[in-house]
Design a protein around this motif. Sequence first.
Motif, mmCIF file in Angstrom:
data_model
loop_
_atom_site.group_PDB
_atom_site.id
_atom_site.type_symbol
_atom_site.label_atom_id
_atom_site.label_comp_id
_atom_site.label_asym_id
_atom_site.label_seq_id
_atom_site.Cartn_x
_atom_site.Cartn_y
_atom_site.Cartn_z
ATOM 1 N N PRO A 1 0.812 -1.230 0.000
ATOM 2 C CA PRO A 1 0.000 0.000 0.000
ATOM 3 C C PRO A 1 0.837 1.268 0.000
ATOM 4 C CG PRO A 1 -0.825 -1.575 1.619
ATOM 5 C CD PRO A 1 0.494 -2.096 1.147
ATOM 6 N N GLN B 1 1.400 3.698 2.211
ATOM 7 C CA GLN B 1 0.575 4.838 2.577
ATOM 8 C C GLN B 1 1.255 5.808 3.539
ATOM 9 O OE1 GLN B 1 -2.601 5.483 1.188
ATOM 10 N NE2 GLN B 1 -1.674 3.940 -0.153
ATOM 11 N N MET C 1 -0.611 4.558 -6.140
ATOM 12 C CA MET C 1 -0.119 3.389 -5.425
ATOM 13 C C MET C 1 0.629 2.449 -6.368
ATOM 14 S SD MET C 1 -2.324 0.913 -2.867
ATOM 15 C CE MET C 1 -3.475 2.247 -2.572
ATOM 16 N N PHE D 1 -5.493 1.673 3.270
ATOM 17 C CA PHE D 1 -5.556 1.526 1.815
ATOM 18 C C PHE D 1 -6.888 0.945 1.361
ATOM 19 C CE2 PHE D 1 -4.348 -2.881 2.554
ATOM 20 C CZ PHE D 1 -4.773 -3.590 1.442
#
Length: 863
Positions: A229, A231, A414, A839
């Motif tokens: 992910p 993030q 992503m 995510f």
Amino acid sequence: MFQFKTLSLLLIFLTGTFSPALSQTLEKYLPEDVSYNPDIPTPAFVIGHEVGEFHVSHDKLVHYMKALAASSDRVTLEERGRTYENRPLLLLTITSEENHKRIDQIREQQQALADPEQSGELNLESMPVVLNLAYSIHGNEPSGSNASMLVAYHLAAARGAEIEELLHNSVVLLDPSQNPDGLNRFASWVNRHKSHTPVTDPSTRELNEVWPTGRTNHYWFDLNRDWLPAQHPASRARVETYQHWKPNILGDFHEMRSNDTYYFQPGPPSRVHPLTPQQNQDLTLQLARYHADALEEHQQLFFTGERYDDFYYGKGSSYPDIQGSLGILYEQSSSRGHARETVYGIKTFPETIRNQFSTSLSTLRGAYDLRVDLHTYMREFYRESVREGRDGNIRAYLFGDSNDRARTWHMADMLAAHQIQMHMLARDVQAGGETFRAGEAFLIETEQPQFRLIESFFEQRTAFPDSIFYDISSWSLPQAMNMPYAELDNRAYDSELTGDRVVQPKKPVGRLIGGQSSYSYLFQWDNYYAPRLLHKLQKAGVRTLVTSTPFRTSTDEGSVNFSYGTIQVPLGVQDQVDPEEIHRLLRESGAANGIDVYAVHSGLSEEGADLGSPGFTPLRKPEVALVVGRGTNSYEAGEVWHLMDQRMGIPLSLLEQQRISSTDLDRYNVLVMVSGNYSALGGRESQKIRSWVRNGGTLILIRQALNWGIEQELANIAYKEESYSAAEEPQRYADLANSRGAEVIGGAIFHGRLDPSHPIGYGFRDSSIRIFRNSTLFLKREGNNPYATPLVYEEAPLSSGYISERNLELLSESASIVVSSQGSGRVISMVDNPNFRAFWFGTNKLFLNAVFFGQTIESESTN
């Protein structure tokens, strides 16, 4: 020549902080037959104590690495970013002085291994092997970061033909702390509770850190689940380094339970992801012999082939496995503090550091010996990946949501982080039952080096060789994003669909359509960042309304259909903000959030409700508190905190359980409770929350928090339970662990049916939604009130991942969200986590709808 080591030992002696029972001099860590350059500073000279005498704080770790880089021609240092708490993310590149002079050429050659058009021209025998040694991604597993100082010192200062040969043929990318915020949190705890006289009692305060533990980052996320992910800032830095270099080996150094020994891969063969080539495991097994030799030299017990698997590619030890590299997990049993009693005797912090240092060097030695095999494997991996992408049934993937460009951008961003080649869609196309618009959808052709990684992102898998998973069993990205997507086979694929190449997707920019209005403004709730825009307006004092009925009205771009959840900013009712300021806020914030705002000049709609209809409900600004503290699930709490703070810019009060009795709850209108043990909420506190809800508050319960809601008779819900018609047959005791594990839902994806007309469903155009689940709580549908369950599971709910037949039967047609009434307040029970790991963009809106619109749900529609 100045003798750094001599002075460092003198400084330690003078400070009087030396703990003889636990101390270990530098010489006891280092190989006996190696001499060291006295011009290179030892760790103790810089940080003021021997490695392992105290837990190194991150600032001291940074200070030492900078001193090392300044004194050695073998070391360069770069800062790759900052954490949420503004700590630097460091990377040391360690190799011979000669290699540093041509480091760009070495990196370009390494990159060329992943390009079949170039890799055939490379001389693999002359290429240095590239290792990424990454330490302590869990901050309370500190032996790795403390060992990183020894590794860096040894590689910078060791002298002799052996180390020169190793460094001439190797490039070491050393990440001393993958989680600086967590490491510092844990070091502070154990250092300030350390006694001068060692205390090894497992119950002592030093060995039992408080909530939240140092395992996680600032927002309480497990960064070792964030490689795919990506993030968080630390994750993006790691992934960028990996893709910039494409190392042959990534060593991921962890700790495990104190009463264990030492673990290194390979793991259980049946729990390796099917997309991982067998040669990856064969090379991992060859490397394991080097680790075994290193640990046997110190008479250390160890194990392989058990417990830890290689399935989810979002971990540091498995992310390389789908990209032509080896990811190696190292797990050292933890001393927790400085020393601890275990079933094997006293385990000291220096002992754990020494083992991590030993396996770091064995990784380097094994990589050096296997370097040609490792290079050959990477070259063949990418050649085969391109062939599979070219010859497979799927020629391209399409994805994109024209109604939510922000969520589409997040998905593209992503994928781009992993060097996946993408293009804009060149012309409109219908595929897979979806319509994709040119310039708004993305196309990913499968004939490319990252095809296998792409396949793992898009696959839907429901059959597995094993039923035990260390982590989640599915992470299908389009389903996590609730994203329209399609697979194009040879007949559907057309090269004319391929538009411009996208290296870095651009954030969408919104428009104010129609100029400055004298009557009202409208914006749809579909866009991911609509809650951020709404909150910004509410914070400024702008009055806002939400519609519960669709309508069509005239705009400067013709007639536009507005769906459930559309936000209206009527100008005639504003008494705090003037029209010019409202116009500016909508123009600037709409653009920044990628949201199209429509200026309308008449209250009469062409179809459906007019703008003054009772179907428009005034909204109050959410004042939100999240219950946290000891007993609560820090992961789930952190996911809520991160979503509200980082994504939506909404203030969130973190309310300790123990403070509820003395807190004025009336300052909040939304209270969130995640999984946890709420025994600290006694009768007085529970009654206080009950009264608050009955007076109009919105209580959001997530996963195991439903248990507390049931106990307190706040949530009118019940669980489905399995009934047994007869006693089960006796089973073998040896199968107990596997039988239990097979009933765990570690993380899978299921089909849900959502009511888009319900306030919980606002912003969703389709009733079909994918739900992530990692629990065995099965919630009954409300049979007496068909309006109280806005989200249910389909009859055949499995989309991707593992679930046992027993649990699948219980899940079928069960509820995911149930809304209950308590006086004038609402209790929204979410049996699944809509904010999983930051995510799961596809269900974030369900949670945010509960926050913003829970207040609008009519009591007749609740239990």
